[in-house]
Motif scaffolding. Sequence first.
Motif, PDB file in Angstrom:
ATOM      1  N   ASP A   1       4.626  12.221 -63.022  1.00  0.00           N
ATOM      2  CA  ASP A   1       3.702  11.223 -63.057  1.00  0.00           C
ATOM      3  C   ASP A   1       2.688  11.361 -64.332  1.00  0.00           C
ATOM      4  O   ASP A   1       1.651  12.127 -63.791  1.00  0.00           O
ATOM      5  CB  ASP A   1       3.236  10.862 -61.669  1.00  0.00           C
TER       6      ASP A   1
ATOM      7  N   GLN B   1       4.154   3.345 -64.246  1.00  0.00           N
ATOM      8  CA  GLN B   1       3.142   2.848 -63.493  1.00  0.00           C
ATOM      9  C   GLN B   1       3.329   1.917 -62.305  1.00  0.00           C
ATOM     10  O   GLN B   1       2.435   1.890 -61.297  1.00  0.00           O
ATOM     11  CB  GLN B   1       2.356   1.957 -64.350  1.00  0.00           C
ATOM     12  N   SER B   2       4.781   1.671 -62.113  1.00  0.00           N
ATOM     13  CA  SER B   2       4.924   0.754 -60.874  1.00  0.00           C
ATOM     14  C   SER B   2       6.013   1.529 -60.029  1.00  0.00           C
ATOM     15  O   SER B   2       6.578   1.066 -58.861  1.00  0.00           O
ATOM     16  CB  SER B   2       5.385  -0.390 -61.227  1.00  0.00           C
TER      17      SER B   2
ATOM     18  N   LEU C   1       6.464   6.867 -55.974  1.00  0.00           N
ATOM     19  CA  LEU C   1       6.084   8.561 -56.206  1.00  0.00           C
ATOM     20  C   LEU C   1       6.378   9.294 -54.866  1.00  0.00           C
ATOM     21  O   LEU C   1       6.268   9.063 -53.760  1.00  0.00           O
ATOM     22  CB  LEU C   1       4.388   8.433 -56.257  1.00  0.00           C
TER      23      LEU C   1
ATOM     24  N   GLN D   1      -6.535  10.545 -58.541  1.00  0.00           N
ATOM     25  CA  GLN D   1      -5.492   9.626 -59.015  1.00  0.00           C
ATOM     26  C   GLN D   1      -4.605   9.345 -57.843  1.00  0.00           C
ATOM     27  O   GLN D   1      -4.100   8.108 -57.774  1.00  0.00           O
ATOM     28  CB  GLN D   1      -4.706  10.395 -60.274  1.00  0.00           C
TER      29      GLN D   1
ATOM     30  N   LYS E   1      -5.679   6.448 -55.892  1.00  0.00           N
ATOM     31  CA  LYS E   1      -5.482   4.987 -56.290  1.00  0.00           C
ATOM     32  C   LYS E   1      -3.860   4.768 -56.155  1.00  0.00           C
ATOM     33  O   LYS E   1      -3.699   3.576 -55.988  1.00  0.00           O
ATOM     34  CB  LYS E   1      -5.963   5.170 -57.753  1.00  0.00           C
ATOM     35  N   LYS E   2      -3.360   5.581 -56.049  1.00  0.00           N
ATOM     36  CA  LYS E   2      -1.791   5.376 -56.219  1.00  0.00           C
ATOM     37  C   LYS E   2      -1.043   5.550 -54.564  1.00  0.00           C
ATOM     38  O   LYS E   2       0.016   5.327 -54.525  1.00  0.00           O
ATOM     39  CB  LYS E   2      -1.031   6.227 -57.031  1.00  0.00           C
ATOM     40  N   GLN E   3      -1.866   5.579 -53.661  1.00  0.00           N
ATOM     41  CA  GLN E   3      -1.612   5.798 -52.319  1.00  0.00           C
ATOM     42  C   GLN E   3      -0.255   4.865 -51.767  1.00  0.00           C
ATOM     43  O   GLN E   3       0.694   5.279 -51.133  1.00  0.00           O
ATOM     44  CB  GLN E   3      -2.745   5.926 -51.235  1.00  0.00           C
TER      45      GLN E   3
ATOM     46  N   ARG F   1       1.889   3.523 -53.424  1.00  0.00           N
ATOM     47  CA  ARG F   1       3.386   3.845 -54.141  1.00  0.00           C
ATOM     48  C   ARG F   1       3.908   5.303 -53.354  1.00  0.00           C
ATOM     49  O   ARG F   1       5.016   5.392 -53.989  1.00  0.00           O
ATOM     50  CB  ARG F   1       3.000   3.902 -55.708  1.00  0.00           C
TER      51      ARG F   1
END
Length: 182
Positions: free
Chosen positions: A35, A54-55, A58, A152, A155-157, A159
């Motif tokens: 990532d 970005q989508s 993860l 970071q 913010k991406k939790q 996903r």
Amino acid sequence: AFGGDVERQPSQATFENRLACDSLMHRYQQLVVEDESRTIGRAALPESWARRMQSAPLVVLEADLESRVEHIYNEYVVQPLAAQVDNTHLYHHYSTALQRISRRLGGVRYKRINSLLAEAFSSNSGATPPQAHRGWISALLTEYYDPMYHYQLDKKQPRICFSGSREAVQAYLNARCEPLPD
């Protein structure tokens, strides 16, 4: 800031050609990538790749500080010196990288890490004891990279679909990555 090669990066066209060739040779329906931002040094991922990343779901690889420091030490110090990169050139490369992030570190942390870096590279022969390098690497990880990664990841939790050790992540991915049909 520190991940770039000590030697020159390929041109944008060469980077994109290598990326295309490697992706065509990929044997699985899924592609696992780190990532990263769209730019990797001066090279940039094609916009379509960046949008997909970005989508994408993860998977977070968790590792303790000691193993991360050892990995970075080998990649940033041992391998370049073994490849005959001059000790002074390597020091200049990393001190320049440190200078680029000095404002984010703040004056006190920058000076301390810069001092550790200079001390570690003070040996003209490149035979500096590994512990000297591990000091600046550890400080850089805990005081710069870790806070940035945690921010970071927060913010991406939504996903994040899995998190675990290297072995657990490998097992998770192996169970989900299917080869392409012949």
